[in-house]
Design a protein around this motif. Sequence first.
Motif, short mmCIF file in Angstrom:
data_model
loop_
_atom_site.label_atom_id
_atom_site.label_comp_id
_atom_site.label_asym_id
_atom_site.label_seq_id
_atom_site.Cartn_x
_atom_site.Cartn_y
_atom_site.Cartn_z
N LEU A 51 0.82 -1.21 0.00
CA LEU A 51 0.00 0.00 0.00
C LEU A 51 0.86 1.27 0.00
N LYS A 52 1.99 1.26 0.70
CA LYS A 52 2.87 2.43 0.70
C LYS A 52 3.41 2.72 -0.70
N SER A 53 3.55 1.68 -1.52
CA SER A 53 4.04 1.87 -2.89
C SER A 53 3.02 2.64 -3.74
N ARG A 54 1.80 2.78 -3.23
CA ARG A 54 0.75 3.53 -3.94
C ARG A 54 0.65 4.97 -3.45
N ASN A 55 1.63 5.40 -2.66
CA ASN A 55 1.82 6.79 -2.23
C ASN A 55 0.64 7.43 -1.48
N PRO A 56 0.16 6.79 -0.43
CA PRO A 56 -0.85 7.47 0.39
C PRO A 56 -0.19 8.61 1.17
N ASN A 57 -0.98 9.55 1.64
CA ASN A 57 -0.47 10.62 2.48
C ASN A 57 0.03 10.05 3.81
N SER A 58 -0.77 9.14 4.38
CA SER A 58 -0.37 8.46 5.62
C SER A 58 -0.97 7.06 5.61
N LEU A 59 -0.34 6.17 6.37
CA LEU A 59 -0.81 4.79 6.46
C LEU A 59 -0.60 4.30 7.89
N GLU A 60 -1.68 4.00 8.57
CA GLU A 60 -1.62 3.52 9.95
C GLU A 60 -2.45 2.24 10.06
N ILE A 61 -2.34 1.57 11.20
CA ILE A 61 -3.04 0.30 11.43
C ILE A 61 -3.80 0.39 12.74
N VAL A 62 -5.02 -0.13 12.72
CA VAL A 62 -5.81 -0.33 13.94
C VAL A 62 -6.19 -1.80 13.99
N CYS A 63 -6.06 -2.40 15.16
CA CYS A 63 -6.46 -3.79 15.32
C CYS A 63 -7.24 -3.95 16.62
N MET A 64 -8.17 -4.87 16.62
CA MET A 64 -8.91 -5.17 17.84
C MET A 64 -8.02 -5.95 18.79
N LEU A 65 -7.28 -6.93 18.25
CA LEU A 65 -6.44 -7.80 19.07
C LEU A 65 -5.03 -7.86 18.51
N ASN A 66 -4.07 -7.85 19.42
CA ASN A 66 -2.67 -7.97 19.05
C ASN A 66 -2.09 -9.15 19.81
N LYS A 67 -1.46 -10.07 19.06
CA LYS A 67 -0.90 -11.28 19.65
C LYS A 67 0.63 -11.25 19.45
N PRO A 68 1.36 -10.48 20.27
CA PRO A 68 2.79 -10.29 20.05
C PRO A 68 3.64 -11.55 20.22
N ASP A 69 3.17 -12.53 20.99
CA ASP A 69 3.96 -13.75 21.20
C ASP A 69 4.18 -14.55 19.93
N ARG A 70 3.37 -14.32 18.91
CA ARG A 70 3.50 -15.08 17.65
C ARG A 70 4.16 -14.28 16.54
N ARG A 71 4.61 -13.08 16.83
CA ARG A 71 5.13 -12.18 15.81
C ARG A 71 6.38 -12.73 15.13
N LYS A 72 6.34 -12.71 13.80
CA LYS A 72 7.49 -13.11 12.98
C LYS A 72 8.02 -11.93 12.17
N ALA A 73 7.19 -10.90 11.98
CA ALA A 73 7.57 -9.72 11.21
C ALA A 73 7.25 -8.48 12.04
N GLU A 74 8.20 -7.55 12.08
CA GLU A 74 7.98 -6.31 12.83
C GLU A 74 7.07 -5.36 12.05
N ILE A 75 6.06 -4.89 12.73
CA ILE A 75 5.14 -3.91 12.15
C ILE A 75 4.76 -2.91 13.23
N ASN A 76 4.46 -1.70 12.80
CA ASN A 76 4.03 -0.65 13.73
C ASN A 76 2.51 -0.56 13.70
N VAL A 77 1.91 -0.71 14.86
CA VAL A 77 0.46 -0.65 14.98
C VAL A 77 0.14 0.54 15.87
N LYS A 78 -0.57 1.52 15.32
CA LYS A 78 -0.85 2.75 16.06
C LYS A 78 -1.96 2.58 17.09
N TYR A 79 -3.00 1.82 16.73
CA TYR A 79 -4.15 1.68 17.61
C TYR A 79 -4.39 0.19 17.90
#
Length: 178
Positions: free
Chosen positions: A114-142
């Motif tokens: 999605l960033k390759s499509r040049n948005p002004n800003s790109l953020e993430i909101v999730c209801m649930l975050n399960k950090p113990d299973r994380r394999k890829a680093e991502i920034n989640v704002k909400y």
Amino acid sequence: MNKDVEKILYTEEKLEDKIRELGRQISEDYQGKEIILIGILKGSVIFMSELAKNIKVPCNLDFMDVSSYGNSSETSGVVKILKDLDFEIKGKDILIVEDIIDTGVTLKYLTKYLKSRNPNSLEIVCMLNKPDRRKAEINVKYIGYEVPDFFLVGYGLDYAEKYRNLPYIGILKEEIYR
């Protein structure tokens, strides 16, 4: 369906309270802007519809269907876009809406795409975050709730396309998915 749930983690009321809180924060952060909410199918539909009702700035809704799981409960690591956006996002403020962030593999791919499509800003909101299973680093704002590594169902979350319509989030009994 209820008999397959070992324990309810978040009641419908708790989820509604958290979504109102997220909606207030997003509305403050995007004051004076128009955002596009991008729901990731199918799990985000219930969360996104409730969240949208609690956002007090103009917003459009769009959806993507992205998969790295196929019919398995474990990610394959190969991401496929099954449905792309209907809206142009160049120069727009984008908020990806996810039900749960697990390994982060799919979302990392998706944010880069999605960033390759040049948005002004790109953020993430999730209801649930399960950090113990994380394999890829991502920034989640909400983030609604940080959750332990259990198999969760309800409020859009499924096992084999079942349980999405439960009005709460619960832990699925192990004998159901093993």
